[in-house]
Design a protein around this motif. Structure first.
Motif, PDB file in Angstrom:
ATOM      1  N   MET A  95      15.060 -36.272  27.055  1.00 58.38           N
ATOM      2  CA  MET A  95      16.270 -35.736  26.424  1.00 58.38           C
ATOM      3  C   MET A  95      17.507 -36.412  27.010  1.00 58.38           C
ATOM      4  O   MET A  95      18.439 -36.753  26.295  1.00 58.38           O
ATOM      5  CB  MET A  95      16.334 -34.212  26.597  1.00 58.38           C
ATOM      6  N   ARG A  96      17.479 -36.614  28.334  1.00 58.41           N
ATOM      7  CA  ARG A  96      18.624 -37.274  28.973  1.00 58.41           C
ATOM      8  C   ARG A  96      18.722 -38.731  28.522  1.00 58.41           C
ATOM      9  O   ARG A  96      19.798 -39.243  28.233  1.00 58.41           O
ATOM     10  CB  ARG A  96      18.513 -37.176  30.499  1.00 58.41           C
ATOM     11  N   ASP A 146       6.527 -28.052  32.151  1.00 62.29           N
ATOM     12  CA  ASP A 146       6.071 -29.287  31.513  1.00 62.29           C
ATOM     13  C   ASP A 146       4.966 -29.907  32.382  1.00 62.29           C
ATOM     14  O   ASP A 146       5.219 -30.330  33.506  1.00 62.29           O
ATOM     15  CB  ASP A 146       7.277 -30.233  31.415  1.00 62.29           C
ATOM     16  N   ARG A 200       5.844 -34.153  40.199  1.00 64.79           N
ATOM     17  CA  ARG A 200       7.010 -34.199  41.095  1.00 64.79           C
ATOM     18  C   ARG A 200       7.444 -32.810  41.548  1.00 64.79           C
ATOM     19  O   ARG A 200       8.521 -32.638  42.106  1.00 64.79           O
ATOM     20  CB  ARG A 200       8.163 -34.955  40.451  1.00 64.79           C
ATOM     21  N   ASN A 234      13.337 -26.213  24.677  1.00 66.42           N
ATOM     22  CA  ASN A 234      13.644 -27.529  24.122  1.00 66.42           C
ATOM     23  C   ASN A 234      13.765 -27.439  22.610  1.00 66.42           C
ATOM     24  O   ASN A 234      12.915 -26.869  21.958  1.00 66.42           O
ATOM     25  CB  ASN A 234      12.522 -28.531  24.442  1.00 66.42           C
ATOM     26  N   ASP A 257      11.755 -28.429  35.559  1.00 65.96           N
ATOM     27  CA  ASP A 257      11.229 -29.159  34.412  1.00 65.96           C
ATOM     28  C   ASP A 257      10.459 -28.210  33.495  1.00 65.96           C
ATOM     29  O   ASP A 257       9.326 -28.478  33.102  1.00 65.96           O
ATOM     30  CB  ASP A 257      10.310 -30.302  34.855  1.00 65.96           C
ATOM     31  N   ASP A 278       5.359 -37.939  21.283  1.00 63.05           N
ATOM     32  CA  ASP A 278       6.076 -37.020  22.171  1.00 63.05           C
ATOM     33  C   ASP A 278       7.134 -36.227  21.403  1.00 63.05           C
ATOM     34  O   ASP A 278       7.665 -36.709  20.411  1.00 63.05           O
ATOM     35  CB  ASP A 278       6.742 -37.793  23.310  1.00 63.05           C
ATOM     36  N   PRO A 279       7.443 -35.008  21.888  1.00 68.50           N
ATOM     37  CA  PRO A 279       8.429 -34.203  21.175  1.00 68.50           C
ATOM     38  C   PRO A 279       9.800 -34.880  21.090  1.00 68.50           C
ATOM     39  O   PRO A 279      10.487 -34.736  20.095  1.00 68.50           O
ATOM     40  CB  PRO A 279       8.529 -32.909  21.997  1.00 68.50           C
ATOM     41  N   VAL A 280      10.182 -35.593  22.131  1.00 71.13           N
ATOM     42  CA  VAL A 280      11.462 -36.307  22.082  1.00 71.13           C
ATOM     43  C   VAL A 280      11.156 -37.795  22.172  1.00 71.13           C
ATOM     44  O   VAL A 280      10.614 -38.272  23.162  1.00 71.13           O
ATOM     45  CB  VAL A 280      12.401 -35.881  23.225  1.00 71.13           C
ATOM     46  N   ASP A 325      22.045 -42.668  22.579  1.00 71.02           N
ATOM     47  CA  ASP A 325      22.783 -42.386  21.349  1.00 71.02           C
ATOM     48  C   ASP A 325      24.132 -43.079  21.321  1.00 71.02           C
ATOM     49  O   ASP A 325      24.686 -43.321  20.265  1.00 71.02           O
ATOM     50  CB  ASP A 325      22.981 -40.864  21.182  1.00 71.02           C
ATOM     51  N   PRO A 377      22.134 -32.355  27.773  1.00 69.08           N
ATOM     52  CA  PRO A 377      21.250 -32.426  28.942  1.00 69.08           C
ATOM     53  C   PRO A 377      21.863 -33.193  30.116  1.00 69.08           C
ATOM     54  O   PRO A 377      21.397 -33.065  31.243  1.00 69.08           O
ATOM     55  CB  PRO A 377      20.009 -33.148  28.399  1.00 69.08           C
ATOM     56  N   LEU A 378      22.898 -33.982  29.843  1.00 67.34           N
ATOM     57  CA  LEU A 378      23.542 -34.700  30.953  1.00 67.34           C
ATOM     58  C   LEU A 378      24.573 -33.831  31.662  1.00 67.34           C
ATOM     59  O   LEU A 378      24.907 -34.071  32.815  1.00 67.34           O
ATOM     60  CB  LEU A 378      24.204 -35.993  30.446  1.00 67.34           C
ATOM     61  N   ARG A 431      13.429 -29.731  19.683  1.00 61.97           N
ATOM     62  CA  ARG A 431      12.998 -31.115  19.507  1.00 61.97           C
ATOM     63  C   ARG A 431      13.770 -31.846  18.426  1.00 61.97           C
ATOM     64  O   ARG A 431      13.987 -33.048  18.558  1.00 61.97           O
ATOM     65  CB  ARG A 431      11.491 -31.218  19.312  1.00 61.97           C
ATOM     66  N   ARG A 477      17.598 -40.084  25.716  1.00 62.97           N
ATOM     67  CA  ARG A 477      18.043 -40.167  24.317  1.00 62.97           C
ATOM     68  C   ARG A 477      19.552 -39.937  24.209  1.00 62.97           C
ATOM     69  O   ARG A 477      20.243 -40.583  23.445  1.00 62.97           O
ATOM     70  CB  ARG A 477      17.316 -39.117  23.462  1.00 62.97           C
ATOM     71  N   LYS A 478      20.046 -38.967  24.974  1.00 61.68           N
ATOM     72  CA  LYS A 478      21.479 -38.678  24.922  1.00 61.68           C
ATOM     73  C   LYS A 478      22.283 -39.912  25.309  1.00 61.68           C
ATOM     74  O   LYS A 478      23.285 -40.233  24.695  1.00 61.68           O
ATOM     75  CB  LYS A 478      21.790 -37.508  25.871  1.00 61.68           C
ATOM     76  N   ILE A 530       5.775 -39.026  30.032  1.00 61.77           N
ATOM     77  CA  ILE A 530       7.155 -38.873  30.530  1.00 61.77           C
ATOM     78  C   ILE A 530       7.594 -37.428  30.285  1.00 61.77           C
ATOM     79  O   ILE A 530       7.457 -36.915  29.180  1.00 61.77           O
ATOM     80  CB  ILE A 530       8.124 -39.831  29.803  1.00 61.77           C
ATOM     81  N   PRO A 531       8.125 -36.749  31.320  1.00 57.11           N
ATOM     82  CA  PRO A 531       8.592 -35.372  31.131  1.00 57.11           C
ATOM     83  C   PRO A 531       9.654 -35.281  30.022  1.00 57.11           C
ATOM     84  O   PRO A 531      10.487 -36.177  29.879  1.00 57.11           O
ATOM     85  CB  PRO A 531       9.195 -35.016  32.491  1.00 57.11           C
ATOM     86  N   VAL A 532       9.594 -34.192  29.256  1.00 54.06           N
ATOM     87  CA  VAL A 532      10.483 -34.045  28.097  1.00 54.06           C
ATOM     88  C   VAL A 532      11.958 -34.044  28.499  1.00 54.06           C
ATOM     89  O   VAL A 532      12.793 -34.636  27.816  1.00 54.06           O
ATOM     90  CB  VAL A 532      10.186 -32.727  27.336  1.00 54.06           C
ATOM     91  N   GLN A 533      12.271 -33.367  29.604  1.00 51.88           N
ATOM     92  CA  GLN A 533      13.692 -33.315  29.981  1.00 51.88           C
ATOM     93  C   GLN A 533      14.226 -34.699  30.333  1.00 51.88           C
ATOM     94  O   GLN A 533      15.386 -35.001  30.073  1.00 51.88           O
ATOM     95  CB  GLN A 533      13.907 -32.321  31.128  1.00 51.88           C
ATOM     96  N   ASP A 534      13.386 -35.546  30.893  1.00 51.94           N
ATOM     97  CA  ASP A 534      13.808 -36.934  31.161  1.00 51.94           C
ATOM     98  C   ASP A 534      14.163 -37.622  29.850  1.00 51.94           C
ATOM     99  O   ASP A 534      15.167 -38.320  29.742  1.00 51.94           O
ATOM    100  CB  ASP A 534      12.673 -37.728  31.832  1.00 51.94           C
ATOM    101  N   ASN A 557       3.620 -32.662  32.282  1.00 51.01           N
ATOM    102  CA  ASN A 557       3.897 -34.059  32.640  1.00 51.01           C
ATOM    103  C   ASN A 557       4.799 -34.176  33.872  1.00 51.01           C
ATOM    104  O   ASN A 557       4.892 -35.242  34.460  1.00 51.01           O
ATOM    105  CB  ASN A 557       4.572 -34.790  31.472  1.00 51.01           C
ATOM    106  N   ALA A 558       5.493 -33.089  34.216  1.00 51.16           N
ATOM    107  CA  ALA A 558       6.434 -33.167  35.335  1.00 51.16           C
ATOM    108  C   ALA A 558       5.872 -32.556  36.614  1.00 51.16           C
ATOM    109  O   ALA A 558       6.498 -32.615  37.661  1.00 51.16           O
ATOM    110  CB  ALA A 558       7.741 -32.468  34.959  1.00 51.16           C
ATOM    111  N   ARG A 570      16.880 -32.784  19.986  1.00 52.80           N
ATOM    112  CA  ARG A 570      16.542 -33.510  21.218  1.00 52.80           C
ATOM    113  C   ARG A 570      17.379 -33.014  22.406  1.00 52.80           C
ATOM    114  O   ARG A 570      17.832 -33.782  23.240  1.00 52.80           O
ATOM    115  CB  ARG A 570      16.728 -35.019  21.025  1.00 52.80           C
TER     116      ARG A 570
END
Lengths: 289, 380
Positions: A108-109, B211, B217, B106, B184, A183-185, A115, B143-144, B108, A111-112, A102-106, B213-214, B111
């Motif tokens: 992060m969103r 990344d 896409r 990032n 990404d 994974d980092p996040v 929370d 991030p949102l 970590r 997890r936010k 799973i991409p890290v930025q995904d 992993n991204a 997060r």
């Protein structure tokens, strides 16, 4: 006894019709895990595993019909963030995500968003949970564990199997094994898991398996000093690993000097943990406690 | 995946960040043409995916098109940290008043993405961070919500940027965050972001790391990968979804799982040996992948023994055994091997390998000890 999962946990499998989802659903059922439902959009109303498990189109309908209180996710990486959010929105308090990549930025969103919810996430990119003799919610081979008083928490996958296997071979057993993922996040970390083991009356000793990178182990060491009364045996993988590829200057500035095996070992030893030099020594150190 | 400077800066420009006028060239003649088009002084910059280009002489100032051609010839003939320079970026030279550092990466522990900035940018930025950490400004981003204007202004204010530049700086900071989010990226960095003598802000240098992993896409970005810059063996490994890092020891390792692979290397060292590589075949590896992994290990002439450590879960020991046998059919080798198979279908795996000439081991320690002994014998 155990933390997080036991014989009364009711599990819904997201991505139950996929190759891995189906295979591991069968394995979990054989182990005795209560798999009460599966989710696969478009296949609601069908049944899998010889008519044993009903499929639902959505997690919320599965929860409504079966009272599932734990979800395990096997859907591919591009759909996994959605699957985690869907489980959280359906009110499931414990979500285990096996999916890797799973991409890290995904994350992060995700997890936010989590929370602000009352939900515990395990993973992603993790082997899941095993409470020997009661339930497995994940992909850890069931036969390598045995009921006992050692709590295991790890960032790794197969290295965790190696350690569980070695503990069992030495005649000891595990309360619960928790693979928090590499994974980092990710969701649940060392700190929260150590706290759960500290509160669990049936866990007497704790094994912590870390890896190079990040500073989760250093923070766990602080937690061990401040809060933990139970003895800890630790192992850090990557003592001989080449230094990671540098992430520009920002990585060096943000992460500073943390992350090497030597630093993690030093921090854990200073916190009173016994640190094994190789994975098989973990069982020896445990036996000596 | 790392992008070249010129690729990173093109992405920056698409996100509203001012960059110098310039183009990339793979011959000195083209470099000269570009210098003529730009008029005036230009900077010739080696495009290789390693740091320290400037210190290696890969970044030079040319005052005339003829000089640009001469310097491009020199730089295109160079190797920087073992990488041949195949392309140079020819940028118009800027008259620099001061250098700022600006990046997003990032964080970590938190997060979240973090913006990192300093008024003292340039090649010594890590020294600045080390010696005077209060000169580095960090700001976490939701991030949102992304990087908001007030946050970018806050950074400008905290690095004491003159107010005249705030408006442009906000546009640049938000553009950088936008590039990071849209691609990404795990890193988007401008170093230096310069203030010129004529009071403009320009991203003189740029770096992006994406990344992996991204990439599925971002087909357009995936195509930017420069495989000329990678060791052929790493390209081969990636083709099969293997994670391989070469090291300087003599015991090749094939393991399923990154943590177990590292632990296997550690136990080899503990037993007095030196690992030749890190190699994770991943979960559920089939025999094709195993065969490719074995060929990759054997392509290193320094390997004097191979240790297979497979703890079967999703990965089935019999599949791994078949892969080893398949590879041994196509590769001639006298390198001794030690196999340890535990877990899913281990009995079948062992049975398959019984005919092959290899040592077996029940525990990881035993496997490591045997591999160390065999490597010493083979090397002698």
């Amino acid at each position: 006894m155990s933390i997080l999962v036991n014989k009364n946990t009711n599990v819904v499998v997201q991505g139950i019709t996929g190759h891995e989802g189906l295979f591991h659903t069968e394995q979990m059922l054989v182990y005795g895990t209560r798999i009460v439902a599966g989710v696969r959009p478009g296949k609601g109303g069908e049944w899998v595993v010889s008519g044993k498990v009903p499929i639902f189109d959505t997690v919320s309908s599965a929860v409504e019909a079966t009272g599932a209180d734990c979800s395990i996710i096997f859907v591919p990486a591009r759909a996994a963030p959605d699957a985690i959010l869907e489980a959280a929105d359906a009110g499931i308090p414990l979500v285990v995500c096996i999916t890797e990549g799973i991409p890290v930025q995904d994350m992060m969103r995700v997890r936010k968003y989590l929370d602000e919810k009352q939900v515990r996430l395990i993973g992603p990119n993790c082997p899941g949970l095993l409470t020997p003799g009661e339930a497995k919610v994940g992909i850890i081979p069931g036969h390598i564990g045995r009921p006992g008083n050692v709590g295991v928490v790890s960032r790794s996958g197969t290295l965790t199997y190696e350690v569980i296997h070695a503990i069992t071979q030495r005649g000891m057993g595990q309360s619960t094994c928790v693979g928090i993922g590499g994974d980092p996040v990710h969701g649940l970390g060392f700190l929260e898991t150590l706290e759960l083991f500290e509160e669990d009356p049936h866990t007497d000793k704790i094994v912590l398996i870390g890896e190079i990178g990040g500073n989760d182990e250093e923070r766990a060491a602080e937690f061990i000093t401040d809060r933990l009364t139970k003895p800890v045996v630790a192992f850090i993988a990557g003592q001989t690993a080449p230094p990671g590829k540098r992430m520009g200057h920002a990585g060096a500035i943000v992460e500073g000097g943390t992350g090497t095996a030597a630093e993690k070992i030093k921090a854990l030893e200073a916190a009173g943990a016994r640190v094994a030099r190789h994975p098989e020594e973990i069982a020896d150190l445990l036996a000596g406690l | 995946m790392r992008l070249h400077e010129y690729q990173s800066k093109q992405i920056f420009a698409q996100n509203g960040i001012p960059i110098p006028r310039g183009r990339v060239a793979s011959t000195a003649a083209t470099a000269k043409e570009i210098a003529m088009e730009l008029g005036g002084r230009v900077v010739i910059k080696a495009q290789v995916l390693v740091g320290g280009r400037g210190k290696a002489g890969g970044i030079r100032l040319a005052r005339t098109p003829a000089e640009a051609e001469e310097l491009a010839t020199q730089i295109l003939g160079m190797q920087i940290k073992g990488l041949p320079v195949r392309r140079v970026l020819v940028d118009e030279a800027a008259a620099i008043r001061s250098e700022i550092y600006l990046a997003v990466t990032n964080e970590r522990n938190a997060r979240r993405p973090v913006m990192v900035a300093s008024a003292e940018g340039g090649v010594e930025i890590e020294q600045v961070a080390h010696d005077t950490p209060d000169k580095i400004v960090r700001l976490l981003v939701d991030p949102l919500l992304g990087l908001r204007e007030y946050q970018a202004r806050e950074i400008a204010s905290r690095i004491e940027l003159p107010r005249d530049h705030w408006k442009t700086f906000v546009q640049i900071a938000r553009g950088l965050y936008q590039a990071y989010a849209a691609c990404d990226a795990t890193l988007a960095e401008i170093n230096p972001l310069v203030i010129t003598e004529d009071q403009r802000l320009i991203a003189l240098d740029g770096k992006m790391v994406l990344d992996d992993n991204a990439l599925s896409r971002h087909q357009d970005l995936a195509e930017l990968r420069d495989i000329d810059e990678e060791a052929p063996v790493e390209v081969e490994a990636r083709k099969y979804g293997l994670s391989y890092v070469a090291m300087d020891g003599d015991i090749g390792c094939m393991v399923n799982g990154a943590g177990l692979a590292m632990a296997t290397m550690d136990i080899i060292k503990f037993n007095g040996g030196k690992p030749a590589n890190f190699l994770d075949i991943g979960g559920g590896a089939g025999s094709d992948k195993v065969a490719a992994a074995l060929r990759i290990i054997l392509s290193d002439p320094g390997v004097h023994a191979i240790l297979f450590n497979i703890f079967g879960g999703i990965t089935r020991c019999d599949e791994v055994a078949r892969g080893i046998l398949a590879a041994l059919e196509s590769v001639e080798t006298r390198v001794p091997m030690v196999v340890r198979l535990v877990g899913t279908n281990e009995a079948e795996g062992r049975r398959l390998l019984a005919g092959a000439k290899m040592e077996t081991a029940a525990t990881l320690s035993e496997a490591a000890r045997k591999a160390v002994e065999l490597a010493a014998q083979h090397a002698a």
